[in-house]
Design an enzyme around this catalytic site. Sequence first.
Site, short mmCIF file in Angstrom:
data_model
loop_
_atom_site.label_atom_id
_atom_site.label_comp_id
_atom_site.label_asym_id
_atom_site.label_seq_id
_atom_site.Cartn_x
_atom_site.Cartn_y
_atom_site.Cartn_z
N LYS A 111 -56.46 30.54 -2.91
CA LYS A 111 -56.53 30.22 -4.16
C LYS A 111 -55.52 29.24 -4.46
O LYS A 111 -54.49 29.07 -3.74
CB LYS A 111 -56.21 31.64 -5.24
CG LYS A 111 -56.76 31.42 -6.78
CD LYS A 111 -58.35 31.64 -6.64
CE LYS A 111 -58.84 31.43 -8.05
NZ LYS A 111 -60.01 32.06 -8.26
P1 NAD Z 1 -63.59 28.49 -17.95
O1 NAD Z 1 -62.25 27.58 -17.88
O2 NAD Z 1 -64.69 27.70 -17.79
O3 NAD Z 1 -63.63 29.42 -19.09
C1 NAD Z 1 -62.69 30.35 -19.33
C2 NAD Z 1 -63.14 30.64 -20.89
O4 NAD Z 1 -62.11 31.77 -21.11
C3 NAD Z 1 -62.97 29.69 -22.03
O5 NAD Z 1 -63.92 29.82 -22.78
C4 NAD Z 1 -61.48 29.85 -22.46
O6 NAD Z 1 -61.47 29.43 -23.95
C5 NAD Z 1 -61.64 31.47 -22.67
N1 NAD Z 1 -60.39 32.07 -22.90
C6 NAD Z 1 -59.23 31.81 -22.34
N2 NAD Z 1 -58.19 32.69 -22.86
C7 NAD Z 1 -58.98 33.69 -23.34
C8 NAD Z 1 -58.48 34.70 -24.16
N3 NAD Z 1 -57.10 35.07 -24.14
N4 NAD Z 1 -59.37 35.66 -24.81
C9 NAD Z 1 -60.74 35.08 -24.90
N5 NAD Z 1 -61.01 33.84 -24.03
C10 NAD Z 1 -60.07 33.14 -23.41
O7 NAD Z 1 -63.32 29.46 -16.41
P2 NAD Z 1 -64.34 30.27 -15.78
O8 NAD Z 1 -64.63 29.46 -14.36
O9 NAD Z 1 -65.73 30.62 -16.76
O10 NAD Z 1 -63.52 31.30 -15.52
C11 NAD Z 1 -63.23 32.66 -16.24
C12 NAD Z 1 -63.03 33.81 -15.19
O11 NAD Z 1 -63.88 33.89 -14.21
C13 NAD Z 1 -61.66 33.69 -14.34
O12 NAD Z 1 -61.01 34.98 -14.49
C14 NAD Z 1 -61.95 33.15 -13.12
O13 NAD Z 1 -61.09 33.57 -12.04
C15 NAD Z 1 -63.30 33.83 -12.98
N6 NAD Z 1 -64.06 33.39 -11.87
C16 NAD Z 1 -64.83 32.14 -11.99
C17 NAD Z 1 -65.53 31.83 -11.09
C18 NAD Z 1 -66.34 30.30 -10.85
O14 NAD Z 1 -67.23 30.00 -10.23
N7 NAD Z 1 -65.84 29.70 -12.16
C19 NAD Z 1 -65.95 32.50 -9.95
C20 NAD Z 1 -65.53 33.82 -9.81
C21 NAD Z 1 -64.73 34.30 -10.86
#
Ligand code: NAD
Length: 421
Positions: A111
């Site tokens: 990561k």
């Molecule tokens: P992203 O940046 O696309 O979206 C994150 C979202 O969370 C945004 O809408 C942001 O405004 C919101 N957010 C941030 N802080 C917040 C809070 N305190 N309360 C409510 N909403 C809040 O990111 P993503 O890629 O969707 O990742 C989100 C989660 O999913 C993370 O934990 C990431 O590690 C996990 N994840 C993502 C992927 C991927 O392929 N993108 C894969 C596995 C896991």
Amino acid sequence: MATETIAASINPWHVAQQQFDLAATHLDLSPGLRKVLREPKRELTVHFPVKMDDGTVEVFTGYRVQHNLSRGPAKGGIRYHQDVSLDEVKALAMWMTWKCAVVGIPFGGGKGGVIVDPKKLSLREVEGLTRRFATEISILIGPERDIPAPDVNTNSQTMAWIMDTYSMHVGYTAPAVVTGKPIPLGGSEGRNEATAQGAVYTIIDAAHHLGMDLTKCRVAVQGFGNAGAIAAQLMFAQGSKIIAVSDSTGAIHRPEGFDPNSVLVWKQKHHSVVGFPGTREISNAELLELDCDVLIPAALENQITAANAGKIQARVIAEAANGPTTPEADEILYKNGRFVIPDILCNAGGVTVSYFEWVQDLDRDFWTIEHVNEKLHAVMTKAFASTLDMSLKERVNMRTAAYMLAVQRVADATSVRGLYP
Ligand code: NAD
């Protein structure tokens, strides 16, 4: 105390090690393997300069951590966020090791992260930061060594810049150095939706196991980015009612439900879900405790803690986010009969299609969306079934069951390779 304050006070690395210890105890893992798997293999910290638009120079701090490489090259996203810390990146790298093992794909865990709020930078500054960070961590990354992907606040454009920077350094085009790329650069069909799609496959399996009819279910989603917004769209498309969503600016609620596709259009225009017509604004803390059937945390770590776990009403908690639930909260949820689909299983669709992308890049042979989703479905369903079997057989919650499967696989690979020298 507010959810944000509680979340910030909990160290995700301690949570990750606690979750590992629990599984290691259940597996009766040897003391030597326990010590090896409890720590990351490598941690790189870089401080690097970026020229800002006004001509000044800023120095940023970033990390790349590789947890365990026994089963293959390191795989894991890169996060841009003001609260990134080395301990957070270590936890996320360890979770990637278990995630790859639970779905049986041949990668280890890695990561990366940079301490920055990219919303305060111009696009050119974000590009400069990305290219310099890619250069600083290029001593670790490579198609056979460590393959980054998007995470919070990074996307396919970020991956395109990293791929281009790495390719310039090595002197040839190296698409397989990152996944989550734009399709014209060797990205995979279905990668953008993969995390959410995989999560929805596990929700369907959970609903089947629990005898729930998803067309009658009310869903609340925390986080409206890549994982959360697409999960809301997919759940809506298959007939569930989306009653609440949130982003970093706040949350919206309408018990009768709303169309998440229209919320996305609203958010693109207003940079927030708040204010979407027909909905009431609530706090992010209230969203988690709503009367609903499925809760999808899809934002950041430590959202469900000992402080609010007892108030969670959802029957199913599908962890699209990494690390949204603390070990203390897990116990409360299990005791209260809540069914948690743990992060290392629930959001593994992202890394699974990343693996498909890497394979396609190395083969120079690209698949249709139907082929990608068929293979993703098979992987997720098999992993869900093995985890559920383990959970029922060992009388442990789904997280410990997924950990037991994953840790055993990594332990087997680590011990059969032997201790060098
Ligand atoms: P992203 O940046 O696309 O979206 C994150 C979202 O969370 C945004 O809408 C942001 O405004 C919101 N957010 C941030 N802080 C917040 C809070 N305190 N309360 C409510 N909403 C809040 O990111 P993503 O890629 O969707 O990742 C989100 C989660 O999913 C993370 O934990 C990431 O590690 C996990 N994840 C993502 C992927 C991927 O392929 N993108 C894969 C596995 C896991």
